[in-house]
Design a protein around this motif. Sequence first.
Motif, PDB file in Angstrom:
ATOM      1  N   VAL A 133       9.456  -6.956   2.484  1.00 21.87           N
ATOM      2  CA  VAL A 133       8.848  -5.836   3.200  1.00 21.87           C
ATOM      3  C   VAL A 133       8.526  -4.736   2.194  1.00 21.87           C
ATOM      4  CG1 VAL A 133       9.137  -4.111   5.010  1.00 21.87           C
ATOM      5  CG2 VAL A 133      10.099  -6.392   5.318  1.00 21.87           C
ATOM      6  N   ILE A 134       7.260  -4.360   2.147  1.00 23.15           N
ATOM      7  CA  ILE A 134       6.789  -3.285   1.267  1.00 23.15           C
ATOM      8  C   ILE A 134       6.635  -2.043   2.137  1.00 23.15           C
ATOM      9  CG2 ILE A 134       5.005  -2.554  -0.347  1.00 23.15           C
ATOM     10  CD1 ILE A 134       4.241  -5.549  -0.587  1.00 23.15           C
ATOM     11  N   SER A 135       7.412  -1.007   1.871  1.00 24.58           N
ATOM     12  CA  SER A 135       7.355   0.242   2.637  1.00 24.58           C
ATOM     13  C   SER A 135       6.617   1.290   1.821  1.00 24.58           C
ATOM     14  CB  SER A 135       8.760   0.745   2.981  1.00 24.58           C
ATOM     15  OG  SER A 135       9.457  -0.231   3.752  1.00 24.58           O
TER      16      SER A 135
ATOM     17  N   ALA B 192       9.923   5.607   9.680  1.00 20.68           N
ATOM     18  CA  ALA B 192       8.660   5.298  10.375  1.00 20.68           C
ATOM     19  C   ALA B 192       7.500   5.087   9.414  1.00 20.68           C
ATOM     20  CB  ALA B 192       8.325   6.416  11.358  1.00 20.68           C
ATOM     21  N   ALA B 193       7.778   4.931   8.130  1.00 21.75           N
ATOM     22  CA  ALA B 193       6.703   4.759   7.151  1.00 21.75           C
ATOM     23  C   ALA B 193       5.986   3.438   7.374  1.00 21.75           C
ATOM     24  CB  ALA B 193       7.278   4.817   5.733  1.00 21.75           C
ATOM     25  N   PRO B 194       4.687   3.357   7.087  1.00 24.19           N
ATOM     26  CA  PRO B 194       3.967   2.086   7.209  1.00 24.19           C
ATOM     27  C   PRO B 194       4.578   1.024   6.306  1.00 24.19           C
ATOM     28  CG  PRO B 194       2.437   3.904   6.987  1.00 24.19           C
ATOM     29  CD  PRO B 194       3.790   4.460   6.715  1.00 24.19           C
TER      30      PRO B 194
ATOM     31  N   GLY C  27      -1.912 -20.638   3.374  1.00 20.43           N
ATOM     32  CA  GLY C  27      -2.234 -19.494   2.544  1.00 20.43           C
ATOM     33  C   GLY C  27      -1.348 -18.313   2.860  1.00 20.43           C
ATOM     34  N   TRP C  28      -1.586 -17.274   2.099  1.00 20.20           N
ATOM     35  CA  TRP C  28      -0.788 -16.059   2.251  1.00 20.20           C
ATOM     36  C   TRP C  28      -1.505 -15.081   3.180  1.00 20.20           C
ATOM     37  CZ3 TRP C  28       4.017 -15.119   0.366  1.00 20.20           C
ATOM     38  CH2 TRP C  28       4.536 -16.012  -0.591  1.00 20.20           C
ATOM     39  N   LYS C  29      -0.712 -14.422   3.984  1.00 15.48           N
ATOM     40  CA  LYS C  29      -1.164 -13.316   4.809  1.00 15.48           C
ATOM     41  C   LYS C  29      -0.179 -12.175   4.650  1.00 15.48           C
ATOM     42  CE  LYS C  29      -3.578 -15.906   8.447  1.00 15.48           C
ATOM     43  NZ  LYS C  29      -4.870 -15.252   8.289  1.00 15.48           N
ATOM     44  N   ILE C  30      -0.656 -11.005   4.971  1.00 13.49           N
ATOM     45  CA  ILE C  30       0.216  -9.833   4.918  1.00 13.49           C
ATOM     46  C   ILE C  30       0.087  -9.100   6.242  1.00 13.49           C
ATOM     47  CG2 ILE C  30      -1.520  -8.319   3.884  1.00 13.49           C
ATOM     48  CD1 ILE C  30       0.800  -7.099   2.251  1.00 13.49           C
ATOM     49  N   ARG C  31       1.235  -8.785   6.831  1.00 13.90           N
ATOM     50  CA  ARG C  31       1.248  -8.080   8.104  1.00 13.90           C
ATOM     51  C   ARG C  31       1.405  -6.592   7.828  1.00 13.90           C
ATOM     52  NH1 ARG C  31       6.139  -9.109  12.139  1.00 13.90           N
ATOM     53  NH2 ARG C  31       7.197  -8.068  10.414  1.00 13.90           N
ATOM     54  N   VAL C  32       0.438  -5.818   8.315  1.00 10.87           N
ATOM     55  CA  VAL C  32       0.436  -4.372   8.110  1.00 10.87           C
ATOM     56  C   VAL C  32       0.859  -3.715   9.419  1.00 10.87           C
ATOM     57  CG1 VAL C  32      -0.923  -2.380   7.424  1.00 10.87           C
ATOM     58  CG2 VAL C  32      -1.459  -4.626   6.469  1.00 10.87           C
ATOM     59  N   LYS C  33       1.886  -2.897   9.344  1.00  8.16           N
ATOM     60  CA  LYS C  33       2.408  -2.227  10.531  1.00  8.16           C
ATOM     61  C   LYS C  33       2.478  -0.734  10.251  1.00  8.16           C
ATOM     62  CE  LYS C  33       6.418  -2.069  13.646  1.00  8.16           C
ATOM     63  NZ  LYS C  33       7.775  -2.597  13.922  1.00  8.16           N
ATOM     64  N   HIS C  34       1.832   0.035  11.122  1.00  8.15           N
ATOM     65  CA  HIS C  34       1.885   1.495  10.993  1.00  8.15           C
ATOM     66  C   HIS C  34       1.756   2.106  12.371  1.00  8.15           C
ATOM     67  CE1 HIS C  34      -2.518   1.541  11.415  1.00  8.15           C
ATOM     68  NE2 HIS C  34      -2.492   0.488  10.622  1.00  8.15           N
ATOM     69  N   ALA C  35       1.646   3.418  12.436  1.00  5.69           N
ATOM     70  CA  ALA C  35       1.678   4.114  13.718  1.00  5.69           C
ATOM     71  C   ALA C  35       0.497   3.768  14.604  1.00  5.69           C
ATOM     72  CB  ALA C  35       1.724   5.630  13.491  1.00  5.69           C
ATOM     73  N   HIS C  36      -0.593   3.271  14.030  1.00  5.84           N
ATOM     74  CA  HIS C  36      -1.793   2.985  14.809  1.00  5.84           C
ATOM     75  C   HIS C  36      -1.890   1.526  15.236  1.00  5.84           C
ATOM     76  CE1 HIS C  36      -3.397   6.962  14.006  1.00  5.84           C
ATOM     77  NE2 HIS C  36      -3.021   6.800  12.752  1.00  5.84           N
ATOM     78  N   GLY C  37      -0.982   0.684  14.807  1.00  6.28           N
ATOM     79  CA  GLY C  37      -1.045  -0.702  15.243  1.00  6.28           C
ATOM     80  C   GLY C  37      -0.548  -1.667  14.188  1.00  6.28           C
ATOM     81  N   GLN C  38      -0.735  -2.961  14.465  1.00  3.49           N
ATOM     82  CA  GLN C  38      -0.363  -4.040  13.563  1.00  3.49           C
ATOM     83  C   GLN C  38      -1.595  -4.892  13.322  1.00  3.49           C
ATOM     84  OE1 GLN C  38       3.218  -6.183  14.538  1.00  3.49           O
ATOM     85  NE2 GLN C  38       3.882  -4.602  15.981  1.00  3.49           N
TER      86      GLN C  38
END
Length: 471
Positions: free
Chosen positions: A87-89, A95-97, A2-13
Amino acid sequence: MGWKIRVKHAHGQVAVDLSPRPPEDPMVVGRIADCDIEIPTTTVSRRHCLIYVQGDAWVVKDAGSKSGTFINGSRIVRPTMIEADDVISLGDDEAAPSLTMQYFDSPSGPIQAPAQPAARMPADVSNEEAAPVVAGPDSAVFDAESLGVASSRYYVPHQKNWSPGIIAATVLVTLLILGAAGLLFHQMWQTRHSDEAAAPAVSKPSEPKAPKSNAPRANVFSESTKPNAPDPGAVGAGAGVPAVVAKPGAPVHSSGTGSPLAPKVAGNGSDAPLAKPIEPTPPVSTVPNPSPTPQAPAANAGDEPTIPTDPRRATEAWQRVEFAHRAGKPSEALYVFENYRLENPAGPFLDEVSAFTDDAFDRLWWTRIRELFSQAQTFREQINKLDDDIRIENAADYKKKLQADRQGLAEQLLQVQTSLKAMDYSAPDPPDIDDDQKLIELKKSRPKDYFEVWKKRALNTIKYTRGARAF
């Protein structure tokens, strides 16, 4: 698989499972808690972008964000198809999520290229930059194995264990602090109670007042109060000879003329009267005067008759309902009414609560229309300002950015206009909430079916936010 999406921002992944969502019910990415993927960063808009499936492809659409949505570094202005590893910015800042699409074909991890030799971490990279970020308790953390990345790329500092001496010292200091606090509290308690015992408050009983006598006071000028004074009217009495006062009912000698005479004085041997006759004093009544009958104060002409109050209306729950109906804003009032119905399913005032609820929904409906009018006006003013800036701007890159911002505002304005159209409100001006007669006329043209659906959606949001908002 299946599909997953990895979210990365200043507070974590974090890793989020993606389920196919149609365009009518997309996955929302934004800053507020109602979003499917919440990114609590100020650079992210409240509703930043939408992710959904159209046909057999995943599609990303910008939701009118202020900083823009980028795919692999290129800003999108219309719905754009995305594939694995895109990659969706959320913004043009470095440094954008970001969100990275990943496709997993096995439980071990996503499809990946052959593993590269493990590279050492450069010496000038600080532990703060290299250390992996830990996500929140409600999210799945992407570790090195699930992402298909060699674990040697991440430097994990060894945790320093506390020595037994430090632990013992910490416990000892804590116990000393707690003991000192307890001793201080005990001394304060003893001081307070000793003061109370030393000076007890004694209430002296009030002494009863003696009843007031109604007997008349003696007249100091009365002859009867001066027994030693000679009577000037006495006949044959010498100076210093006391006059004899006749008592009431005593026999009185009379002369031949029939005038009453005073009794004789012993040893005088004369029948001459010695004192003038004194009229007897009427007996004084010892019965106290009856106290006056208390009378009720006269009612004023303007006083209204007192209506007995139902004791069930004095409960705290019903007082909250009445206060919310009088002074609360609609969303808070509806939350109070809903709680009262749940806590009192057989309450005596459910009909009144239903009437209060209908009134609150009416106020919420007209308030929402006014808010949409205000938002539309704000968007128009911002669009007009951007039009002026675009017209005088010469720099091509900045002009392109202004045009993208204008496009986002235009989409938000379209959403507001769509909401007003769905509410079937076509008047050029917002409704006047204080004009009851005008609201009654507008209520006749309100779409009933849509209003019922709108009320359910608003009530669900009110329950979720505990009355903080309805939209």
